[in-house]
Design an enzyme around this catalytic site. Structure first.
Site, PDB file in Angstrom:
ATOM      1  N   SER A  24       0.846  -1.194   0.000  1.00 30.08           N
ATOM      2  CA  SER A  24       0.000   0.000   0.000  1.00 30.08           C
ATOM      3  C   SER A  24       0.882   1.243   0.000  1.00 30.08           C
ATOM      4  O   SER A  24       2.057   1.171  -0.375  1.00 30.08           O
ATOM      5  CB  SER A  24      -0.936  -0.022   1.218  1.00 30.08           C
ATOM      6  N   ASN A  25       0.342   2.370   0.438  1.00 30.60           N
ATOM      7  CA  ASN A  25       1.102   3.626   0.521  1.00 30.60           C
ATOM      8  C   ASN A  25       0.488   4.465   1.646  1.00 30.60           C
ATOM      9  O   ASN A  25      -0.576   4.138   2.164  1.00 30.60           O
ATOM     10  CB  ASN A  25       1.074   4.353  -0.833  1.00 30.60           C
ATOM     11  N   PRO A  26       1.175   5.555   2.046  1.00 31.06           N
ATOM     12  CA  PRO A  26       0.715   6.285   3.247  1.00 31.06           C
ATOM     13  C   PRO A  26      -0.423   7.283   3.036  1.00 31.06           C
ATOM     14  O   PRO A  26      -0.656   8.130   3.907  1.00 31.06           O
ATOM     15  CB  PRO A  26       1.976   7.032   3.714  1.00 31.06           C
ATOM     16  N   SER A  27      -1.132   7.212   1.922  1.00 26.95           N
ATOM     17  CA  SER A  27      -2.231   8.167   1.707  1.00 26.95           C
ATOM     18  C   SER A  27      -3.256   8.080   2.844  1.00 26.95           C
ATOM     19  O   SER A  27      -3.670   6.991   3.236  1.00 26.95           O
ATOM     20  CB  SER A  27      -2.914   7.845   0.375  1.00 26.95           C
ATOM     21  N   ALA A  91      -4.820   7.379  -4.080  1.00 32.25           N
ATOM     22  CA  ALA A  91      -3.443   6.956  -4.355  1.00 32.25           C
ATOM     23  C   ALA A  91      -3.493   5.452  -4.620  1.00 32.25           C
ATOM     24  O   ALA A  91      -3.287   4.633  -3.720  1.00 32.25           O
ATOM     25  CB  ALA A  91      -2.558   7.274  -3.163  1.00 32.25           C
TER      26      ALA A  91
END
Ligand code: C5P
Length: 223
Positions: A24-27, A91
């Site tokens: 995943s990503n930190p959005s 994101a």
């Protein structure tokens, strides 16, 4: 007057390779949720398709919770047809594990060089199904922000793109503040100036109202 029907995507996507592990990503989803709430306050009819976020679900919007890029694509496809504008602030993870286990893998079983595959590009897919919808993308870059954003706008056949920097202290990820430019197909750049995501959401909705839907659709400005 007919309500403007707005589809907003927000937050990250999660691409699981077993029931408890994912890419995943930190959005945080803050920008997309602020846009959805501002559009609702402007009298728009809002559908918010959200990846996993830890934010309060906005009232009086149609809320669709999704996990993966594939889920997000399917939800967006469903509501895109009946939308006047798509604001794609999610994101979306660019890659996902090619294989997914239905049970939790033992530590020793985890492939240290997993095969990845690309997720579907939601904006690109929908741009090919576009009729009259306005398509607004987001570009999060760590360098050459305006140049890369313009390239993305062209590749994905967007009407405009919000460009923001996600490197170092200026990173927009998970922050309450942002510093964005709106870039148009013509190459015109509008500097929205640094502000809180709430204020920027207001500037974005006001700008889109004036440019694409006529000044009558202008929301009350929080600026
Ligand atoms: O190509 P890139 O991910 O940088 O493009 C950013 C824009 O494209 C964002 O608006 C994002 O929501 C959208 N996107 C998408 N599907 C993907 C990846 C990004 O719709 N798989």
């Amino acid at each position: 007057m007919k309500k403007i029907r707005c589809l907003v995507s927000a937050g990250p996507t999660r691409e699981y390779f077993d029931p408890v592990r994912y890419i995943s990503n930190p959005s945080s989803g803050k920008m997309g949720y602020a846009i959805a709430e501002t559009a609702r306050d402007a009298g728009w009819d809002v559908t918010l398709v959200s990846g996993p976020c830890f934010l309060k679900v906005p009232k009086d919007v149609r809320f669709v919770s999704v996990t993966s890029a594939q889920d997000m694509l399917e939800a967006c496809k469903k509501y895109f047809i009946e939308s006047d504008i798509l604001i794609m602030s999610a994101a979306v993870s660019d890659v996902r594990p090619a294989e997914k286990s239905s049970r939790k893998l033992k530590k020793s079983e985890i492939d240290l060089n997993p095969r990845l595959e690309r997720t579907p590009d939601i904006l690109l897919t929908l741009s090919k199904e576009k009729k009259k919808q306005i398509l607004v993308g987001f570009a999060a870059e760590t360098e050459n922000v305006r140049e890369y954003a313009l390239k993305k706008l062209e590749q994905k056949n967007l009407d405009c793109i919000v460009a923001n920097c996600v490197s170092g202290e200026k990173s927009a990820f998970a922050s309450d503040e942002n510093d964005i430019d709106m870039i148009m197909r013509s190459g015109e750049i509008i500097d929205f100036k640094p502000a809180s995501k709430i204020i920027l959401a207001s500037r974005i909705i006001e700008f889109l109202s004036v440019r694409f839907f006529g000044a009558n659709a202008k929301p009350k400005s929080k600026i």
